[in-house]
Enzyme design. Structure first.
Site, PDB file in Angstrom:
ATOM      1  N   CYS A 118      31.849 -23.504  23.898  1.00 47.91           N
ATOM      2  CA  CYS A 118      32.775 -23.569  22.761  1.00 47.91           C
ATOM      3  C   CYS A 118      33.624 -24.830  22.791  1.00 47.91           C
ATOM      4  O   CYS A 118      34.385 -25.086  21.861  1.00 47.91           O
ATOM      5  CB  CYS A 118      33.645 -22.325  22.734  1.00 47.91           C
ATOM      6  SG  CYS A 118      32.667 -20.826  22.716  1.00 47.91           S
ATOM      7  N   HIS A 152      39.436 -23.845  18.505  1.00 47.58           N
ATOM      8  CA  HIS A 152      38.188 -23.072  18.525  1.00 47.58           C
ATOM      9  C   HIS A 152      38.530 -21.647  18.082  1.00 47.58           C
ATOM     10  O   HIS A 152      39.499 -21.048  18.556  1.00 47.58           O
ATOM     11  CB  HIS A 152      37.597 -23.089  19.930  1.00 47.58           C
ATOM     12  CG  HIS A 152      36.560 -22.040  20.143  1.00 47.58           C
ATOM     13  ND1 HIS A 152      35.492 -21.885  19.298  1.00 47.58           N
ATOM     14  CD2 HIS A 152      36.444 -21.072  21.091  1.00 47.58           C
ATOM     15  CE1 HIS A 152      34.762 -20.879  19.717  1.00 47.58           C
ATOM     16  NE2 HIS A 152      35.312 -20.364  20.796  1.00 47.58           N
ATOM     17  N   ASN A 201      33.438 -15.803  16.201  1.00 48.85           N
ATOM     18  CA  ASN A 201      33.410 -16.935  17.133  1.00 48.85           C
ATOM     19  C   ASN A 201      32.038 -17.605  17.033  1.00 48.85           C
ATOM     20  O   ASN A 201      31.044 -17.043  17.467  1.00 48.85           O
ATOM     21  CB  ASN A 201      33.664 -16.406  18.545  1.00 48.85           C
ATOM     22  CG  ASN A 201      33.565 -17.473  19.612  1.00 48.85           C
ATOM     23  OD1 ASN A 201      33.048 -18.557  19.377  1.00 48.85           O
ATOM     24  ND2 ASN A 201      34.059 -17.149  20.798  1.00 48.85           N
TER      25      ASN A 201
HETATM   26  N1  ACO Z   1      35.713  -1.177  20.025  1.00 49.12           N
HETATM   27  C1  ACO Z   1      36.461  -0.199  20.536  1.00 49.12           C
HETATM   28  N2  ACO Z   1      36.901  -0.193  21.805  1.00 49.12           N
HETATM   29  C2  ACO Z   1      36.556  -1.234  22.585  1.00 49.12           C
HETATM   30  C3  ACO Z   1      35.768  -2.301  22.105  1.00 49.12           C
HETATM   31  C4  ACO Z   1      35.337  -2.243  20.779  1.00 49.12           C
HETATM   32  N3  ACO Z   1      34.583  -3.215  20.216  1.00 49.12           N
HETATM   33  N4  ACO Z   1      35.596  -3.191  23.102  1.00 49.12           N
HETATM   34  C5  ACO Z   1      36.251  -2.715  24.167  1.00 49.12           C
HETATM   35  N5  ACO Z   1      36.820  -1.521  23.858  1.00 49.12           N
HETATM   36  C6  ACO Z   1      37.618  -0.647  24.696  1.00 49.12           C
HETATM   37  C7  ACO Z   1      37.358  -0.861  26.171  1.00 49.12           C
HETATM   38  O1  ACO Z   1      36.262  -0.082  26.591  1.00 49.12           O
HETATM   39  C8  ACO Z   1      38.655  -0.408  26.775  1.00 49.12           C
HETATM   40  O2  ACO Z   1      38.660   0.989  26.827  1.00 49.12           O
HETATM   41  P1  ACO Z   1      39.332   1.747  28.090  1.00 49.12           P
HETATM   42  O3  ACO Z   1      40.783   1.351  28.049  1.00 49.12           O
HETATM   43  O4  ACO Z   1      39.070   3.175  27.786  1.00 49.12           O
HETATM   44  O5  ACO Z   1      38.623   1.219  29.295  1.00 49.12           O
HETATM   45  C9  ACO Z   1      39.713  -0.823  25.741  1.00 49.12           C
HETATM   46  O6  ACO Z   1      38.992  -0.977  24.495  1.00 49.12           O
HETATM   47  C10 ACO Z   1      40.385  -2.116  26.073  1.00 49.12           C
HETATM   48  O7  ACO Z   1      39.379  -3.082  26.359  1.00 49.12           O
HETATM   49  P2  ACO Z   1      39.735  -4.527  26.766  1.00 49.12           P
HETATM   50  O8  ACO Z   1      38.480  -5.301  27.089  1.00 49.12           O
HETATM   51  O9  ACO Z   1      40.786  -4.472  27.826  1.00 49.12           O
HETATM   52  O10 ACO Z   1      40.353  -5.067  25.396  1.00 49.12           O
HETATM   53  P3  ACO Z   1      41.166  -6.378  25.111  1.00 49.12           P
HETATM   54  O11 ACO Z   1      42.456  -6.056  24.511  1.00 49.12           O
HETATM   55  O12 ACO Z   1      41.149  -7.328  26.289  1.00 49.12           O
HETATM   56  O13 ACO Z   1      40.294  -7.054  23.953  1.00 49.12           O
HETATM   57  C11 ACO Z   1      38.715  -8.808  23.624  1.00 49.12           C
HETATM   58  C12 ACO Z   1      38.962  -7.428  24.205  1.00 49.12           C
HETATM   59  C13 ACO Z   1      38.885  -8.741  22.124  1.00 49.12           C
HETATM   60  C14 ACO Z   1      37.287  -9.207  23.961  1.00 49.12           C
HETATM   61  C15 ACO Z   1      39.727  -9.812  24.220  1.00 49.12           C
HETATM   62  O14 ACO Z   1      39.810  -9.662  25.619  1.00 49.12           O
HETATM   63  C16 ACO Z   1      39.371 -11.238  23.907  1.00 49.12           C
HETATM   64  O15 ACO Z   1      39.297 -11.648  22.761  1.00 49.12           O
HETATM   65  N6  ACO Z   1      39.186 -12.062  24.939  1.00 49.12           N
HETATM   66  C17 ACO Z   1      38.828 -13.461  24.740  1.00 49.12           C
HETATM   67  C18 ACO Z   1      37.365 -13.538  24.522  1.00 49.12           C
HETATM   68  C19 ACO Z   1      36.913 -14.881  24.063  1.00 49.12           C
HETATM   69  O16 ACO Z   1      37.618 -15.596  23.400  1.00 49.12           O
HETATM   70  N7  ACO Z   1      35.667 -15.170  24.411  1.00 49.12           N
HETATM   71  C20 ACO Z   1      34.975 -16.263  23.910  1.00 49.12           C
HETATM   72  C21 ACO Z   1      35.222 -17.577  24.585  1.00 49.12           C
HETATM   73  S1  ACO Z   1      34.256 -18.753  23.800  1.00 49.12           S
HETATM   74  C22 ACO Z   1      32.720 -19.037  24.547  1.00 49.12           C
HETATM   75  O17 ACO Z   1      32.598 -19.949  25.337  1.00 49.12           O
HETATM   76  C23 ACO Z   1      31.566 -18.197  24.186  1.00 49.12           C
END
Ligand code: ACO
Length: 333
Positions: free
Chosen positions: A111, A260, A290
């Site tokens: 990214c 990004h 993304n």
């Molecule tokens: N729908 C419903 N529930 C979900 C989902 C979903 N799609 N995904 C995860 N959950 C649940 C999990 O299982 C967890 O449940 P639990 O508490 O019972 O265990 C709960 O929601 C919380 O999950 P987290 O992973 O802790 O959620 P978080 O608030 O961290 O959000 C997210 C997740 C959106 C992925 C966030 O961490 C994020 O955006 N991180 C950055 C990711 C990013 O930018 N990546 C790309 C980089 S670019 C590249 O190089 C490709």
């Protein structure tokens, strides 16, 4: 010698997948996805569509805006982690565009790819002998998404964006400052690892060694979302501040913050840290998710064509992602 962006373009696939569509294949909801990420829809390649096709369409838009013919392009820099050919995607794009006087190479920096490509283009121009360089950010992460993993499949979309970087007088230089980083220790938090079948060396009935082909493929995207989130919120403001310092301008002088497009909460946190008000932040991830190396030029092209970004505006861009890689470029439009 200075360099300026003089044209931009973008392209997205036809198929739109909404959060409600995803809620039919994994246990999630429109509310969860939009509150946690800001994403509502994403576009995904289907049928005969290809990454090369998207990249070519985006590049044509950039050439058209710049009023530059394909014959006058000296270099095509294809920033992608998901090329249509393992040996590089730039050659196919160069061929389809008819850039017969150009040479090409790919940059793989996830990214951060577009920011790395943009800075690379300006270095070639500064070195002399280059007039017009196409920088294309294009990715189809949908190829490597596990569509049963709700933690990742909700995030990504496919797209391409392109800019034409042109040589200009040094006093008109459009790259005001930049700052690039990587940290391989963080690779464990975000990757799509090569899977290698380590075939044993065997021999035929005469004892001569047989070399069976090693078949390789890649795993689906694996991500520790929380760690990536923390990394982005910590490192991206630092990179922008360093690039601004090199440019000799204060964050209050930025007309636009264009990050990004990974997560609206990351964008908001970086804007807050840099004290940039929300009306000066460019974001379109609600519509596309993304799109990796494509996200910055895709959002830039929309903002320019929509009349938001105007000649002379200062834009702070930053890419961040797998590697881990991150970097910022301060540009004058
Ligand atoms: N729908 C419903 N529930 C979900 C989902 C979903 N799609 N995904 C995860 N959950 C649940 C999990 O299982 C967890 O449940 P639990 O508490 O019972 O265990 C709960 O929601 C919380 O999950 P987290 O992973 O802790 O959620 P978080 O608030 O961290 O959000 C997210 C997740 C959106 C992925 C966030 O961490 C994020 O955006 N991180 C950055 C990711 C990013 O930018 N990546 C790309 C980089 S670019 C590249 O190089 C490709």
């Amino acid at each position: 010698m200075g360099s300026k962006i003089v044209g931009c373009g973008s392209a997205v696939p036809n198929l739109l997948i909404s959060n409600d569509d995803l809620a039919q294949i994994v246990e999630t909801s429109d509310e969860w996805i939009s509150v946690r990420t800001g994403i509502r829809n994403r576009r995904v390649l289907t049928g005969d569509e290809t990454l090369t096709g998207l990249a070519v369409e985006a590049a044509k838009g950039a050439l058209q805006m710049a009023e530059v013919e394909s014959d006058d392009v000296d270099l095509v820099i294809m920033c992608t982690s998901t090329p249509d050919d393992l040996f590089g995607g730039g050659g196919q794009v160069q061929r389809e565009l008819g850039c017969k006087n150009a040479w090409t190479f790919d940059i793989t920096a996830a990214c951060s790819g577009f920011v790395v490509g943009l800075i690379t283009a300006t270095r070639f121009i500064k070195g002399g002998g280059y007039q017009n360089i196409l920088v294309i950010g294009a990715d189809a992460l949908s190829k490597y998404v596990d569509w049963t993993d709700r933690g990742t499949c909700i995030l990504f979309g496919d797209a391409a964006g392109a800019v034409l970087v042109q040589a200009c007088a040094s006093e008109e230089d459009g790259l005001l400052g930049f700052n690039l980083h990587s940290d391989g220790h963080g690779q464990r938090h975000l990757n799509a690892i090569a899977k290698d079948d380590k075939n044993e060396l065997t021999s035929n009935m005469n004892g001569a060694p047989l070399f069976p082909p090693r078949k390789s493929s890649y795993s689906c995207i694996q991500m520790n979302g929380k760690e990536v989130f923390r990394f982005a919120v910590r490192c991206v403001p630092q990179a922008i501040e360093a690039a601004l310092e090199e440019a000799g301008i204060a964050s209050s002088s930025i007309d636009w913050l264009l990050l990004h497009q990974a997560n609206q909460r990351i964008i908001d946190a970086v804007a807050t840290r840099l004290q940039i008000p929300s009306d000066r932040v460019i974001a379109n991830l609600a519509n596309y998710g993304n799109t990796s190396a494509a996200s910055i030029p895709l959002a830039l092209a929309e903002a320019v064509r929509g009349g938001r970004v105007k000649a002379g505006d200062t834009i702070a861009t930053a890419g961040f992602g797998a590697g881990l890689t991150w970097g910022s470029a301060i540009i004058r439009w």
